[in-house]
Design a protein around this motif. Structure first.
Motif: not given
Length: 392
Positions: A175-177, A311-316, A325-328
């Motif tokens: 869940p998004s903060m 680290f460039w982290v991509e999330a759906d 919500h974020f799925q990294y």
């Protein structure tokens, strides 16, 4: 230094592939006879950036010579040596370097590779040594041990962080903060137990974390850096806000993007002045003109400081029960930006600047930038070839 041969360039690619920091030097015939080499600009920069030695703070003369341990690699054996770093009393104290015994392993105009590891110089003849063959050999050898050990050390923290991210991703969408564009980064950092603050230092043991939503062509944050107020016409963010801000609700603000290839709606644009090594922000208002300045030196240092490793982290982005919500899911791992490219990417409008200044109803002025941002296509132009890791 002379132009490198194709074979020498291929050996450099191998060292780069294994993430080995190094510099090169070309001994001359006179230098080999006199046991002396000029410490070129590239060598001096390497020594300084790796916190090995700074010639500028070294006094001239034999009494101030610095001796350091060194190892020379030759095929399947190593020879213990000593490095000498000094500035002579003559010739304006031009910086010199020498490795005892080097004349036995190098001919004039050979290219010699210099690595610093385990508190010692590691030196070998790049021209003559079969670098790739020794590293990939089924028979253990000193050069192979050195390169693989450096590679493991260089990647130790990255592998640790990657394992943590994969464990986090395996738990599913988080869940998004907060309900904001920045929530993708804040949510990840909170989940990793990283304090959310405005520190200029990288986030995790020297690695910077930059998160973004996938399937968006959004620019990515590089770093924040205020202008050099001493060199600038305007002396504060408040001056900029007063000149170009606008009312929005209860706030008076300036939220805008500034580019070198076009003027924005406030009439603001960037321009590079390579003659004086400055980035300048300009207003098309003739009564204002150039109003703030950054030195390119400072911007290059900030880039190196912030993105030595990233680290460039991509999330759906997934919406559940009305909440984001974020799925990294993916990491692009970059190292050591090419600072000379920064200027070009500014000039091409690929790196831009965002002002994020506002004055609230109580009269307090807050500046969240200026933020230097890069378009996604610019990542591969600013950094050497990267590694990509799947998290799920």
């Amino acid at each position: 230094m002379r132009k490198l041969s194709d074979a020498e360039q291929n050996k450099i690619k191998v060292l780069t592939k294994y993430q080995v920091p190094f510099t090169l030097i070309e001994p001359t015939e006179t230098g080999l006879k006199k046991s002396i080499m000029d410490a070129t600009g590239a060598v001096r920069s390497f020594l300084e950036e790796e916190n090995i030695h700074n010639y500028e703070s070294q006094l001239q003369g034999p009494k101030n010579k610095v001796l350091m341990p060194a190892v020379i690699y030759e095929g399947l054996k190593i020879i213990k040596s000593t490095a000498s770093l000094y500035r002579p009393l003559t010739k304006n104290g031009d910086p010199r370097i020498w490795f005892y015994g080097l004349s036995n392993f190098a001919d004039p105009n050979d290219i010699v590779a210099i690595i610093y590891y385990d508190n010692s110089f590691q030196v070998f003849n790049l021209t003559k040594m079969d670098v790739e063959g020794l590293i990939s050999s089924s028979i253990g050898n000193p050069l192979q041990e050195l390169i693989l050990e450096i590679n493991t050390t260089e990647n130790e923290v990255a592998l640790e962080l990657l394992a943590i991210l994969r464990k986090l991703a395996s738990k599913g969408p988080i869940p998004s903060m907060v309900d904001a564009d920045t929530s993708v980064g804040r949510t990840l950092e909170t989940a990793l137990g990283i304090d959310i603050n405005s520190s200029k230092q990288p986030d995790y043991k020297g690695i910077e974390l930059k998160s973004f939503r996938g399937k968006r062509n959004n620019r990515k944050n590089l770093f924040a850096q205020v202008p050099n107020w001493t060199l600038s016409k305007f002396k504060s963010s408040q001056d900029i806000l007063d000149a170009f801000g606008y009312d929005r609700g209860d706030d008076f603000k300036l939220y805008c993007t500034v580019s070198a290839i076009t003027q924005n709606s406030q009439g603001l644009s960037l321009k590079l002045d390579s003659d004086i090594d400055q980035l300048i922000e300009n207003s098309n208002n003739p009564g204002i003109g150039d109003f703030v300045v950054w030195t390119l030196d400072k911007l290059h240092n900030r880039l190196r400081e912030k993105h030595k490793e990233t680290f460039w982290v991509e999330a759906d982005s997934i919406h559940k029960d009305g909440k984001e919500h974020f799925q990294y899911k993916l990491v692009e791992h970059t190292k050591k930006p090419i600072t000379s490219q920064f200027d070009l990417l500014i000039d091409q409008g690929i790196i831009t600047l965002d002002h994020l200044i506002k004055r609230n109803s109580k009269g307090k002025v807050v500046e969240k930038g200026p933020l230097f941002k890069i378009r996604p296509k610019g990542i591969e132009l600013l950094f050497p070839p990267s590694e990509t890791y799947a998290l799920i």
